[in-house]
Design an enzyme around this catalytic site. Structure first.
Site, PDB file in Angstrom:
ATOM      1  N   HIS B  60       3.867  -8.106  -3.662  1.00  0.00           N
ATOM      2  CA  HIS B  60       3.661  -6.535  -4.306  1.00  0.00           C
ATOM      3  C   HIS B  60       2.172  -6.553  -3.730  1.00  0.00           C
ATOM      4  CE1 HIS B  60       1.673  -6.000  -8.058  1.00  0.00           C
ATOM      5  NE2 HIS B  60       0.902  -5.107  -7.328  1.00  0.00           N
ATOM      6  N   LEU B  63       2.523   0.224  -0.594  1.00  0.00           N
ATOM      7  CA  LEU B  63       2.191   0.503   0.842  1.00  0.00           C
ATOM      8  C   LEU B  63       1.906   2.239   0.864  1.00  0.00           C
ATOM      9  CD1 LEU B  63       5.140  -1.111   2.739  1.00  0.00           C
ATOM     10  CD2 LEU B  63       2.383  -1.163   2.219  1.00  0.00           C
ATOM     11  N   ARG B  64       1.831   2.428   0.099  1.00  0.00           N
ATOM     12  CA  ARG B  64       0.779   4.796  -0.173  1.00  0.00           C
ATOM     13  C   ARG B  64       2.391   5.629   0.167  1.00  0.00           C
ATOM     14  NH1 ARG B  64      -1.410   2.652  -4.179  1.00  0.00           N
ATOM     15  NH2 ARG B  64      -3.356   1.789  -4.254  1.00  0.00           N
ATOM     16  N   ASN B  94       4.482   3.258  -7.225  1.00  0.00           N
ATOM     17  CA  ASN B  94       3.493   4.296  -8.042  1.00  0.00           C
ATOM     18  C   ASN B  94       3.288   5.544  -5.935  1.00  0.00           C
ATOM     19  OD1 ASN B  94       2.527   1.767  -6.708  1.00  0.00           O
ATOM     20  ND2 ASN B  94       0.580   2.726  -7.868  1.00  0.00           N
ATOM     21  N   HIS B 232       0.067 -10.297 -10.712  1.00  0.00           N
ATOM     22  CA  HIS B 232      -1.608 -10.543 -10.811  1.00  0.00           C
ATOM     23  C   HIS B 232      -2.118 -11.154 -12.217  1.00  0.00           C
ATOM     24  CE1 HIS B 232      -0.888  -6.706 -12.983  1.00  0.00           C
ATOM     25  NE2 HIS B 232      -0.613  -5.373 -12.157  1.00  0.00           N
ATOM     26  N   ASN B 278      -7.907  -3.466 -11.001  1.00  0.00           N
ATOM     27  CA  ASN B 278      -7.491  -3.762 -12.153  1.00  0.00           C
ATOM     28  C   ASN B 278      -5.725  -4.810 -12.541  1.00  0.00           C
ATOM     29  OD1 ASN B 278      -5.966  -3.274 -14.772  1.00  0.00           O
ATOM     30  ND2 ASN B 278      -5.459  -0.862 -14.531  1.00  0.00           N
ATOM     31  N   ASP B 305      -1.528  -7.003  -4.164  1.00  0.00           N
ATOM     32  CA  ASP B 305      -1.721  -6.593  -4.845  1.00  0.00           C
ATOM     33  C   ASP B 305      -2.187  -5.311  -4.059  1.00  0.00           C
ATOM     34  OD1 ASP B 305      -1.628  -4.203  -6.290  1.00  0.00           O
ATOM     35  OD2 ASP B 305      -2.810  -5.612  -8.105  1.00  0.00           O
ATOM     36  N   HIS B 309      -7.273   2.513  -0.364  1.00  0.00           N
ATOM     37  CA  HIS B 309      -7.975   3.577  -0.989  1.00  0.00           C
ATOM     38  C   HIS B 309      -8.729   4.038   0.269  1.00  0.00           C
ATOM     39  CE1 HIS B 309      -6.555   3.780  -4.616  1.00  0.00           C
ATOM     40  NE2 HIS B 309      -6.746   2.319  -5.188  1.00  0.00           N
TER      41      HIS B 309
END
Lengths: 318, 428
Positions: B60, B63-64, B94, B232, B278, B305, B309
């Site tokens: 999980h 990698l953006r 995402n 998670h 989250n 997870d 950022h």
């Protein structure tokens, strides 16, 4: 009395001695209000910035007047949150303000934690003028001042605070202040407006206002934001005001000389009826006046001032 | 090319192996395991005093790329992976555009191959545009290389959509990985709903908003007879429900992340935005329940997870800061320090939850040192004591609440397909 702290973020970490000292200092400043010249040179040459990220004419005006009566230079800096979201960050805005050589920054923000964040980032003294749902310490202090002035004590008083506890920074600061000063505090609200585990802060919780109001010495009504209804936190304004609004009928259950308080602005006919708001027991307007004295005391003490010097100022400020 | 790892403590949960042994790697495969292996053509590396484990798998991560390359790229992400001891990562959909189409899946796979460090396994979005309204082209996504489907970061609220997703996906024998959160209950929430949120004046996200969706997704998967993996897990009630489901024989696997067993919502107290994630950090009771769940195998896997950022996403008001923390370069050390060294798990069990179990959950042919298996190997220096220092991270982002924390145990060497990709902190 000397205040050994640089910032006022909240009353959570304050001691009863500190609160007592601030109230005594405010009392000394309030006595100046009766003079013809209401200004003292205590903060001459210092710069106080009112940095408001949330609209508030009342609190800003109160701080502005308090700083001016101490002869400080005052700048009002309002930032609308929408422009913040698009452009400059909070930290950049605050650094810009500090570059104007401010000594003290009075900050209001809709987000909890902003004053603490600024106190870690900036060199100026930070005074919290309300952050999100967290704290509004000068409101808590001015409420304590008003109660003490009227009742000559705080310890042992039965205080009932009613309304939107969950979203209220006024409630949190008052919970810390009142319990630290030894009051017996009961919170009254529908269960949807009581935040989780609030009893751990040393207060009682009661859902029935009539029951709680019995023998109360102080009835403190909080402002209810009408949009809370949209989130199903209460079914209707009508039901809220019927169950949790202070009216003459419920007021009768309290002690005869019970004080009625409200931090303003009021929703007449919702959390408080006009008859109660305008009754002789209401001290709502005095709360506003006392706010100036308390904020003078906070600005003065945080800038390093000592209480016993106040009398020597005379009334010759400029 | 031949390589011998000599005299390490070889721990392979799949084969119940825990002994001082040599491993011979040949042509990218595990060729031989035994005592005193000799081969004059092989390079010999002594790993005496170290643990030799199947290559760790982080099932999980975010990698953006594409879309948020300022936070992380596949290149920096796989560097962080091998640095942290991970030979494989499975990345969430995402991205921007969302990984709901074969083009993005293929892009992620090809970029991963080009870096030639850790294996990159894409997890595709279960719904189109991650909107939770229509199921995506699941068959095509799997054919193009997606190993699972997920609604991570945009949970499917509509139970009928989720039912059909399980039902349709069943034919492909891959799991749906669910982020369990009733979004109606967490509007504007930024931390756990608790005494701490009351004191801080922050909007809470109640743990029941997680657990009711854990139950819903398990109930749907059970009804359909499809596999489900719970991402998670953060609270006691979720652990209780998963434990119950496993007792019923329901085909469910679950993971938790190190921050959920290392920290509580007390850590949020200074409005530190690196404690905002989250699901949110919960209470001490939840931490105890998670540890119990790891111990009795209710929770099969540990996953990070990893949610990079940039500073502009985190150096903000708590309400406005982004959710998530990086984890690839702290997960192994935190697991060893908090679970193994504190005797919650044996090291064999910890390794299983970091390699074999995620491989099983994702139906990957990895996570073991069986003869003939791909030589993905992680060598661990269990005695290495150090302080976590975010400035040394390979990840582009440094958003970790563990900066400065003392830990014991670190990846020493990461071998992927028989090739050494990281040794003593250096990426090769």
């Amino acid at each position: 009395m000397e205040l050994k702290r640089k910032h006022l973020i909240g009353l959570e970490d304050s001691t009863p001695q500190e609160i007592e000292g601030i109230l005594n200092t405010a009392e000394a400043f309030k006595s100046i209000f009766n003079r013809k010249i209401k200004k003292v040179p205590a903060l001459r040459g210092r710069t106080v910035v009112n940095l408001f990220f949330e609209n508030s004419t009342r609190t800003r005006t109160s701080f502005e007047l308090a700083a001016k009566r101490l002869s400080a230079d005052v700048i009002n800096f309002s930032v609308s949150t929408s422009s913040v979201a698009k452009g400059e960050t909070l930290i950049d805005t605050a650094r810009t303000i500090e570059s104007l050589e401010s000594d003290m920054i009075v900050v209001r923000h809709s987000c909890s934690g902003v004053p603490l964040l600024l106190s870690k980032t900036l060199k100026s003294s930070i005074i919290n003028a309300g952050d999100g749902m967290h704290e509004h310490p000068t409101q808590g202090l001015l409420d304590l001042f008003t109660i003490r002035e009227k009742k000559k004590k705080i310890k042992g008083l039965k205080i009932v605070m009613v309304g939107d506890i969950a979203h209220s920074r006024v409630a949190r600061s008052n919970i810390y202040g009142m319990t630290k000063m030894g009051a017996d505090l009961t919170l009254v609200a529908p269960p949807t407006l009581i935040p989780k585990d609030i009893e751990k802060l040393g207060v009682k919780v009661e859902f029935d206002l009539r029951k709680a109001a019995k023998d109360a010495d102080v009835l403190y009504m909080l402002r209810i934001q009408l949009e809370r209804q949209k989130r199903n936190l209460f079914p209707s304004i009508r039901e809220f005001s019927l169950l949790y609004g202070m009216d003459e009928d419920k007021l009768k259950l309290a002690n005869k000389d019970a004080l009625v308080m409200h931090p303003g602005p009021m929703n007449r006919g919702v959390e408080i009826s006009s008859e109660v708001a305008d009754s002789p027991q209401s001290v709502i307007n005095e709360q506003v006046t006392n706010g100036i004295a308390v904020r003078m005391a906070v600005l003065y003490l945080l800038s390093g001032g000592e209480t016993n010097e106040i009398d020597s100022f005379g009334g010759q400020g400029n | 090319m031949k390589l011998i790892l000599s005299a390490g403590r070889v721990i392979d949960p799949a084969n119940k192996l825990n002994d001082i042994l040599d491993i011979l790697i040949e042509d990218g495969k595990i060729k031989k395991i035994g005592k005193g292996i000799k081969d004059k053509d092989a390079e010999v590396i002594s790993v005496k005093g170290k643990v030799v484990a199947p290559g760790l798998i982080d099932m999980h991560v975010h990698l953006r790329e594409p879309g948020f390359e300022y936070k992380e790229t596949i290149a920096t992400g796989v560097r962080a992976a091998v640095k942290g001891g991970f030979t494989s990562v499975a990345c969430m959909p995402n991205t921007e555009p969302v990984m709901d189409n074969t083009a993005v899946v293929e892009l992620v796979i090809s970029k991963g191959k080009k870096e030639n460090l850790a294996n990159v396994y894409p997890i595709a979005s279960v719904s189109k545009y991650a909107k939770g309204e229509e199921i995506s082209d699941i068959g095509m996504l799997i054919k193009s290389g997606a190993v699972a489907l997920s609604d991570d970061a945009a949970p499917v609220m509509n139970a009928e959509v989720m039912r059909r997703a399980f039902e349709y996906t069943k034919q492909f024998k891959v799991p749906i990985i669910t982020h369990c959160e009733d979004k109606n209950m967490t509007v504007d929430g930024v931390m756990n709903e608790s005494f701490i949120s009351t004191v801080l004046g922050l909007r809470g996200m109640a743990s029941v908003a997680e657990s009711i969706m854990v139950y819903r997704n398990i109930a749907l998967a059970n009804y359909i007879g499809a596999p489900v993996h719970i991402a998670h897990v953060s609270c006691k009630e979720s652990v209780d429900i998963i434990r119950w489901a496993k007792k019923q024989g329901i085909n469910v696997t679950a993971e938790t992340a190190p921050h959920y067993f290392c920290l509580t919502d007390e850590a949020v107290k200074n409005y530190e935005t690196n404690t905002k994630m989250n699901p949110p950090l919960r209470t001490a009771e939840d931490v105890a329940a998670l540890k119990a769940g790891l111990k009795d195998d209710t929770i099969d896997c540990i996953a990070s997870d990893h949610a990079p950022h940039g500073r502009t996403d985190k150096e903000l008001e708590f309400n406005y800061a982004a959710f998530g923390i990086v984890g690839l370069e702290t997960m192994l050390s935190l697991t060893l320090t908090e679970l193994v060294n504190k005797k919650v798990l044996t090291i064999d069990k910890a390794i299983e939850k970091l390699s074999l179990s995620p491989a099983k959950a994702l139906r990957l042919d990895r996570g073991t040192l069986t003869i003939g298996a791909v030589a993905d190997i992680t060598v661990i220096e269990t005695g290495k004591e150090y302080s976590i220092d975010v400035s040394k991270f390979e990840s582009k982002s440094k958003n970790s609440p563990f900066n400065g924390r003392d830990v014991k145990g670190e990846a020493f060497m990461t071998i992927v397909g028989g090739n050494i990709k990281m040794k003593e902190g250096k990426i090769l």
